[in-house]
Design a protein around this motif. Sequence first.
Motif, PDB file in Angstrom:
ATOM      1  N   ASP A 288     -29.851  -4.195 -46.163  1.00  0.00           N
ATOM      2  CA  ASP A 288     -30.423  -3.469 -45.020  1.00  0.00           C
ATOM      3  C   ASP A 288     -31.409  -2.382 -45.416  1.00  0.00           C
ATOM      4  OD1 ASP A 288     -28.835  -1.474 -45.997  1.00  0.00           O
ATOM      5  OD2 ASP A 288     -27.520  -1.324 -44.262  1.00  0.00           O
TER       6      ASP A 288
ATOM      7  N   ILE B 248     -25.362   8.130 -43.856  1.00  0.00           N
ATOM      8  CA  ILE B 248     -24.470   7.569 -42.843  1.00  0.00           C
ATOM      9  C   ILE B 248     -23.084   7.191 -43.362  1.00  0.00           C
ATOM     10  CG2 ILE B 248     -26.329   6.811 -41.293  1.00  0.00           C
ATOM     11  CD1 ILE B 248     -25.820   3.948 -42.284  1.00  0.00           C
ATOM     12  N   ARG B 249     -22.954   7.021 -44.665  1.00  0.00           N
ATOM     13  CA  ARG B 249     -21.631   6.636 -45.171  1.00  0.00           C
ATOM     14  C   ARG B 249     -21.379   7.210 -46.553  1.00  0.00           C
ATOM     15  NH1 ARG B 249     -19.754   2.713 -42.104  1.00  0.00           N
ATOM     16  NH2 ARG B 249     -18.224   1.691 -43.420  1.00  0.00           N
TER      17      ARG B 249
ATOM     18  N   GLY C  67     -20.352  -2.213 -37.773  1.00  0.00           N
ATOM     19  CA  GLY C  67     -19.679  -0.928 -37.988  1.00  0.00           C
ATOM     20  C   GLY C  67     -20.158  -0.190 -39.214  1.00  0.00           C
ATOM     21  N   MET C  68     -21.188  -0.724 -39.893  1.00  0.00           N
ATOM     22  CA  MET C  68     -21.660  -0.084 -41.113  1.00  0.00           C
ATOM     23  C   MET C  68     -23.019   0.588 -40.911  1.00  0.00           C
ATOM     24  SD  MET C  68     -20.449  -3.191 -43.551  1.00  0.00           S
ATOM     25  CE  MET C  68     -20.672  -2.574 -45.191  1.00  0.00           C
ATOM     26  N   GLY C  69     -23.502   0.617 -39.695  1.00  0.00           N
ATOM     27  CA  GLY C  69     -24.797   1.243 -39.424  1.00  0.00           C
ATOM     28  C   GLY C  69     -24.634   2.693 -38.996  1.00  0.00           C
ATOM     29  N   PRO C  70     -25.722   3.295 -38.533  1.00  0.00           N
ATOM     30  CA  PRO C  70     -25.694   4.711 -38.163  1.00  0.00           C
ATOM     31  C   PRO C  70     -24.641   5.086 -37.108  1.00  0.00           C
ATOM     32  CG  PRO C  70     -27.951   3.965 -38.376  1.00  0.00           C
ATOM     33  CD  PRO C  70     -27.083   2.739 -38.516  1.00  0.00           C
TER      34      PRO C  70
ATOM     35  N   GLU D 119     -29.291   5.829 -43.979  1.00  0.00           N
ATOM     36  CA  GLU D 119     -29.638   4.898 -42.900  1.00  0.00           C
ATOM     37  C   GLU D 119     -30.576   3.819 -43.462  1.00  0.00           C
ATOM     38  OE1 GLU D 119     -32.307   7.031 -40.097  1.00  0.00           O
ATOM     39  OE2 GLU D 119     -32.487   8.461 -41.735  1.00  0.00           O
ATOM     40  N   PRO D 120     -30.690   2.662 -42.794  1.00  0.00           N
ATOM     41  CA  PRO D 120     -31.607   1.627 -43.284  1.00  0.00           C
ATOM     42  C   PRO D 120     -33.044   2.148 -43.339  1.00  0.00           C
ATOM     43  CG  PRO D 120     -30.122   0.728 -41.629  1.00  0.00           C
ATOM     44  CD  PRO D 120     -29.925   2.220 -41.624  1.00  0.00           C
TER      45      PRO D 120
ATOM     46  N   GLN E  64     -21.665   4.066 -37.002  1.00  0.00           N
ATOM     47  CA  GLN E  64     -20.358   4.062 -37.655  1.00  0.00           C
ATOM     48  C   GLN E  64     -19.315   3.238 -36.893  1.00  0.00           C
ATOM     49  OE1 GLN E  64     -19.743   4.824 -40.559  1.00  0.00           O
ATOM     50  NE2 GLN E  64     -20.000   6.967 -41.107  1.00  0.00           N
TER      51      GLN E  64
END
Lengths: 387, 93
Positions: A260, A304-305, B41-44, A233-234, B46
């Motif tokens: 970010d 998160i990704r 769409g790239m934040g927590p 997360e940021p 999703q």
Amino acid sequence: MKNRAEVIVIGGGSTGTSIAYHLAKLGVDVVLVEKGYLGSGSTFRCATGIRQQFTDEANIKLMRYNVERWKKLSEELEYDVNFKQTGYLFLATTEEEVEAFKENIKLHNKFGVPTRLITPEEAKEIVPPLNADEFLAGQWNPTDGKANPFKTVFAFARKAKELGAEIYEYTEITGIIVENKEIKGVKTNRGTIKADVVVNAANAWAPILNEMAGLDREFIPIKPFKHQLVKTEPLKEGQIEPLVCPPAWNDSYVLQDGEDGGVLCGTGLEYGPTYDMTPTYEFLREVLKWATRIIPALKYAHIIRQWAGFYAKTPDSNPAIGKINYIDGFYIAAGFSGHGFMMAPGVGEAMAELIVKGKSHVPLDWEWYDPHRFERGELRSTAFQIG
Amino acid sequence: MSEEKKIIICRCNDVTLEEIEALIDQGITDIETIKRLLRIGMGPCQGRTCLPMVISIIARKTGKSPDEIKLPATRIPVRPVPAGVLVGEIDEE
């Protein structure tokens, strides 16, 4: 779609869009063809890092020139690509590594890269949450950095179009037209485009195109290896600004995304050769084991990704850049082995000048990157990998 | 009207309706490009919150049917997970 151009560039990543931009700037009528959307192959999956800390003269010189280009790129392209000189910090866990660092530093300094040896305490000042107790010393170059791959590709493409280039996304090459050992054009799923010059900038997919031109697929043996990244997360900026990497810990690294503040975490675990891009749970566990050892506080950050992309690797992890002598008008800049994004400004400029003038002022060692070296069985010292 | 333009579409990365519409007006209508330039769409979340809205904005401005606009790839993990949970060092609350 146009049916004729002077030069066709295949591949819309950082390398292809940079070549197209530099050609258009030299007044060349250029078309770029990309099978997906721009950046979709490898560029948009990269770790964003830009470093000069290689272990050979050719790569150090090329990257030193590239950093000078990166510094002015936003201004030149009239679009902010968010280049930041936040440095690269390598960390030693053994005395042998400290000695190797000293040798690397001598080489970097010889070619004007201001790398220096620092203490764990200094490293902790640069990266406050670092688990500094685990390390003996750091190899630190503050002039390395990072940039935004999305914005960079977009900016190259936008400027190339302003200068007259045509860019066709979602357009796939189905054939390369060669007559009497001369390039005549390409066939795509949307029609034929004639040209006397074709540049293969397809990186992981480059061997498929070489084969379409009638060359042996193994002539330039580029193989796709699946690498992955996870992102947190940021987080508040200014904590892990440089790329931080203890090479002995399976080439694992962490750095905060310049956009970010989310932390990108990578490691050496790779799969392949394969064109599969499915992320793996094994990687997630492996990368976080190392990332939380480098920065213990990361265990409280949410992941998160996770995604995968290719290192398009050659046997010596150096790209193939130059003219293919078997076919008139056929050029290649591919097989970047994980270093395509950082090299893109200089490589694009060098390729454009090579095509137009037959030579380039860019300090790119054509012999070192010669695409014909593999068939001669000449390998370079392996380029030091990692982001 | 100016208040309307300040409507936040992506809550994770503070992206406004105005920013999305400005890109579309420049001819950037591919959701993959909009996503990457604005970090939608790239934040927590999703993309769970913003992507359906982005699709409807693109559809409205371009005259496309929302069905024609392909969703960008979904990334794992499905929901944010603390790194410590994945390496077995902390328990998930």
